[in-house]
Design a protein around this motif. Structure first.
Motif, PDB file in Angstrom:
ATOM      1  N   ASP A  74      26.005  39.271  45.687  1.00 44.92           N
ATOM      2  CA  ASP A  74      26.772  40.088  46.631  1.00 44.92           C
ATOM      3  C   ASP A  74      28.229  39.632  46.703  1.00 44.92           C
ATOM      4  O   ASP A  74      29.133  40.450  46.814  1.00 44.92           O
ATOM      5  CB  ASP A  74      26.137  40.037  48.025  1.00 44.92           C
ATOM      6  CG  ASP A  74      24.806  40.770  48.079  1.00 44.92           C
ATOM      7  OD1 ASP A  74      24.544  41.607  47.192  1.00 44.92           O
ATOM      8  OD2 ASP A  74      24.034  40.494  49.011  1.00 44.92           O
ATOM      9  N   ASP A  75      28.451  38.307  46.630  1.00 47.32           N
ATOM     10  CA  ASP A  75      29.829  37.794  46.591  1.00 47.32           C
ATOM     11  C   ASP A  75      30.573  38.343  45.377  1.00 47.32           C
ATOM     12  O   ASP A  75      31.731  38.741  45.464  1.00 47.32           O
ATOM     13  CB  ASP A  75      29.846  36.259  46.515  1.00 47.32           C
ATOM     14  CG  ASP A  75      29.414  35.587  47.795  1.00 47.32           C
ATOM     15  OD1 ASP A  75      29.571  36.177  48.870  1.00 47.32           O
ATOM     16  OD2 ASP A  75      28.917  34.443  47.699  1.00 47.32           O
ATOM     17  N   TYR A  76      29.882  38.352  44.228  1.00 46.52           N
ATOM     18  CA  TYR A  76      30.490  38.850  42.996  1.00 46.52           C
ATOM     19  C   TYR A  76      30.853  40.325  43.133  1.00 46.52           C
ATOM     20  O   TYR A  76      31.977  40.728  42.831  1.00 46.52           O
ATOM     21  CB  TYR A  76      29.532  38.633  41.821  1.00 46.52           C
ATOM     22  CG  TYR A  76      30.034  39.171  40.509  1.00 46.52           C
ATOM     23  CD1 TYR A  76      31.138  38.605  39.881  1.00 46.52           C
ATOM     24  CD2 TYR A  76      29.401  40.241  39.889  1.00 46.52           C
ATOM     25  CE1 TYR A  76      31.605  39.094  38.661  1.00 46.52           C
ATOM     26  CE2 TYR A  76      29.853  40.729  38.674  1.00 46.52           C
ATOM     27  CZ  TYR A  76      30.952  40.156  38.071  1.00 46.52           C
ATOM     28  OH  TYR A  76      31.416  40.650  36.871  1.00 46.52           O
ATOM     29  N   SER A  77      29.913  41.119  43.625  1.00 49.45           N
ATOM     30  CA  SER A  77      30.177  42.554  43.802  1.00 49.45           C
ATOM     31  C   SER A  77      31.332  42.782  44.763  1.00 49.45           C
ATOM     32  O   SER A  77      32.196  43.629  44.518  1.00 49.45           O
ATOM     33  CB  SER A  77      28.925  43.263  44.325  1.00 49.45           C
ATOM     34  OG  SER A  77      27.901  43.202  43.372  1.00 49.45           O
ATOM     35  N   ALA A  78      31.346  42.042  45.856  1.00 49.47           N
ATOM     36  CA  ALA A  78      32.423  42.198  46.847  1.00 49.47           C
ATOM     37  C   ALA A  78      33.778  41.844  46.244  1.00 49.47           C
ATOM     38  O   ALA A  78      34.777  42.525  46.505  1.00 49.47           O
ATOM     39  CB  ALA A  78      32.137  41.335  48.075  1.00 49.47           C
ATOM     40  N   GLU A  79      33.822  40.797  45.426  1.00 52.58           N
ATOM     41  CA  GLU A  79      35.092  40.426  44.786  1.00 52.58           C
ATOM     42  C   GLU A  79      35.564  41.505  43.817  1.00 52.58           C
ATOM     43  O   GLU A  79      36.766  41.800  43.741  1.00 52.58           O
ATOM     44  CB  GLU A  79      34.966  39.078  44.080  1.00 52.58           C
ATOM     45  CG  GLU A  79      34.971  37.926  45.055  1.00 52.58           C
ATOM     46  CD  GLU A  79      35.117  36.579  44.372  1.00 52.58           C
ATOM     47  OE1 GLU A  79      35.797  36.489  43.326  1.00 52.58           O
ATOM     48  OE2 GLU A  79      34.559  35.609  44.905  1.00 52.58           O
ATOM     49  N   LEU A  80      34.635  42.104  43.065  1.00 51.71           N
ATOM     50  CA  LEU A  80      35.011  43.192  42.162  1.00 51.71           C
ATOM     51  C   LEU A  80      35.534  44.394  42.945  1.00 51.71           C
ATOM     52  O   LEU A  80      36.523  45.026  42.540  1.00 51.71           O
ATOM     53  CB  LEU A  80      33.821  43.610  41.296  1.00 51.71           C
ATOM     54  CG  LEU A  80      33.381  42.632  40.223  1.00 51.71           C
ATOM     55  CD1 LEU A  80      32.137  43.153  39.511  1.00 51.71           C
ATOM     56  CD2 LEU A  80      34.499  42.359  39.222  1.00 51.71           C
ATOM     57  N   MET A  81      34.885  44.702  44.059  1.00 50.62           N
ATOM     58  CA  MET A  81      35.337  45.831  44.883  1.00 50.62           C
ATOM     59  C   MET A  81      36.720  45.547  45.469  1.00 50.62           C
ATOM     60  O   MET A  81      37.590  46.433  45.487  1.00 50.62           O
ATOM     61  CB  MET A  81      34.311  46.102  45.988  1.00 50.62           C
ATOM     62  CG  MET A  81      32.996  46.632  45.432  1.00 50.62           C
ATOM     63  SD  MET A  81      31.648  46.619  46.623  1.00 50.62           S
ATOM     64  CE  MET A  81      32.150  47.936  47.704  1.00 50.62           C
ATOM     65  N   GLU A  82      36.938  44.335  45.931  1.00 50.98           N
ATOM     66  CA  GLU A  82      38.248  43.959  46.472  1.00 50.98           C
ATOM     67  C   GLU A  82      39.317  44.056  45.386  1.00 50.98           C
ATOM     68  O   GLU A  82      40.415  44.559  45.622  1.00 50.98           O
ATOM     69  CB  GLU A  82      38.203  42.543  47.042  1.00 50.98           C
ATOM     70  CG  GLU A  82      39.537  42.028  47.537  1.00 50.98           C
ATOM     71  CD  GLU A  82      40.118  42.792  48.716  1.00 50.98           C
ATOM     72  OE1 GLU A  82      41.363  42.740  48.888  1.00 50.98           O
ATOM     73  OE2 GLU A  82      39.366  43.449  49.455  1.00 50.98           O
ATOM     74  N   GLN A  83      38.979  43.594  44.196  1.00 54.09           N
ATOM     75  CA  GLN A  83      39.923  43.668  43.082  1.00 54.09           C
ATOM     76  C   GLN A  83      40.270  45.122  42.761  1.00 54.09           C
ATOM     77  O   GLN A  83      41.422  45.455  42.501  1.00 54.09           O
ATOM     78  CB  GLN A  83      39.331  42.974  41.864  1.00 54.09           C
ATOM     79  CG  GLN A  83      40.267  42.910  40.680  1.00 54.09           C
ATOM     80  CD  GLN A  83      39.633  42.151  39.524  1.00 54.09           C
ATOM     81  OE1 GLN A  83      38.590  41.524  39.657  1.00 54.09           O
ATOM     82  NE2 GLN A  83      40.272  42.226  38.375  1.00 54.09           N
ATOM     83  N   ALA A  84      39.265  45.990  42.785  1.00 54.78           N
ATOM     84  CA  ALA A  84      39.512  47.413  42.522  1.00 54.78           C
ATOM     85  C   ALA A  84      40.442  47.991  43.581  1.00 54.78           C
ATOM     86  O   ALA A  84      41.361  48.757  43.264  1.00 54.78           O
ATOM     87  CB  ALA A  84      38.193  48.172  42.482  1.00 54.78           C
ATOM     88  N   LEU A  85      40.231  47.632  44.833  1.00 58.53           N
ATOM     89  CA  LEU A  85      41.110  48.130  45.901  1.00 58.53           C
ATOM     90  C   LEU A  85      42.534  47.604  45.724  1.00 58.53           C
ATOM     91  O   LEU A  85      43.499  48.335  45.939  1.00 58.53           O
ATOM     92  CB  LEU A  85      40.577  47.721  47.278  1.00 58.53           C
ATOM     93  CG  LEU A  85      39.430  48.545  47.813  1.00 58.53           C
ATOM     94  CD1 LEU A  85      38.911  47.946  49.114  1.00 58.53           C
ATOM     95  CD2 LEU A  85      39.842  49.995  48.020  1.00 58.53           C
ATOM     96  N   GLU A  86      42.662  46.341  45.347  1.00 54.01           N
ATOM     97  CA  GLU A  86      43.986  45.751  45.157  1.00 54.01           C
ATOM     98  C   GLU A  86      44.749  46.414  44.019  1.00 54.01           C
ATOM     99  O   GLU A  86      45.979  46.457  44.032  1.00 54.01           O
ATOM    100  CB  GLU A  86      43.869  44.252  44.905  1.00 54.01           C
ATOM    101  CG  GLU A  86      43.531  43.469  46.154  1.00 54.01           C
ATOM    102  CD  GLU A  86      43.335  41.990  45.884  1.00 54.01           C
ATOM    103  OE1 GLU A  86      43.433  41.557  44.709  1.00 54.01           O
ATOM    104  OE2 GLU A  86      43.075  41.266  46.849  1.00 54.01           O
ATOM    105  N   SER A  87      44.031  46.951  43.037  1.00 55.17           N
ATOM    106  CA  SER A  87      44.707  47.573  41.898  1.00 55.17           C
ATOM    107  C   SER A  87      45.199  48.984  42.225  1.00 55.17           C
ATOM    108  O   SER A  87      45.959  49.569  41.463  1.00 55.17           O
ATOM    109  CB  SER A  87      43.791  47.613  40.677  1.00 55.17           C
ATOM    110  OG  SER A  87      42.745  48.534  40.877  1.00 55.17           O
TER     111      SER A  87
END
Length: 125
Positions: A74-87
């Motif tokens: 879940d941490d990994y998925s959340a980090e990917l989602m955050e990265q997508a939002l940041e982009s």
């Protein structure tokens, strides 16, 4: 954060599914049971990279190391989602488009999570 490569993702999936720390032989065996045939040395190298990146920790037991996950799937998925939002150039729009793609149960879970959040998550209140 870069997304996991194919073998990294497979190793982490094995680690997250495990109930106890695993050594390299056990990781290789689990991958073989899934139809993958990576070399022992390749798995050892990639596992060590995951440790260096902070996803795994190791403890020496006898003559080998046993690895366990430090962070969850879940941490990994959340980090990917955050990265997508940041982009995104428009975070709010991207977030709304993502939320619009959720099914009813996912949307309900998101509503519940938002209702339980403090007004200002950075300050806890």
């Amino acid at each position: 954060m870069r997304p996991f490569g194919e073998l990294e993702a497979e190793i982490m999936r094995v680690m997250w599914a495990g109930r106890e720390p695993l050594n390299i032989h056990e990781i290789v065996d689990a991958l073989h049971r899934e139809g993958r045939q990576p070399a022992y040395t390749t798995v050892m190298t990639v596992t060590e990279r995951l440790r260096t990146k902070g996803w795994l920790e190791r403890d020496k037991q006898g003559r080998s190391f046993r690895y366990s996950p430090v962070r969850s799937a879940d941490d990994y998925s959340a980090e990917l989602m955050e990265q997508a939002l940041e982009s995104s150039t428009d975070r709010e729009s991207a977030l709304l488009r993502f939320a619009g793609r959720l099914d009813a149960s996912e949307a309900a879970a998101l509503r519940q999570a938002l209702a339980n959040m403090p007004a200002d998550p950075d300050t806890g209140g």
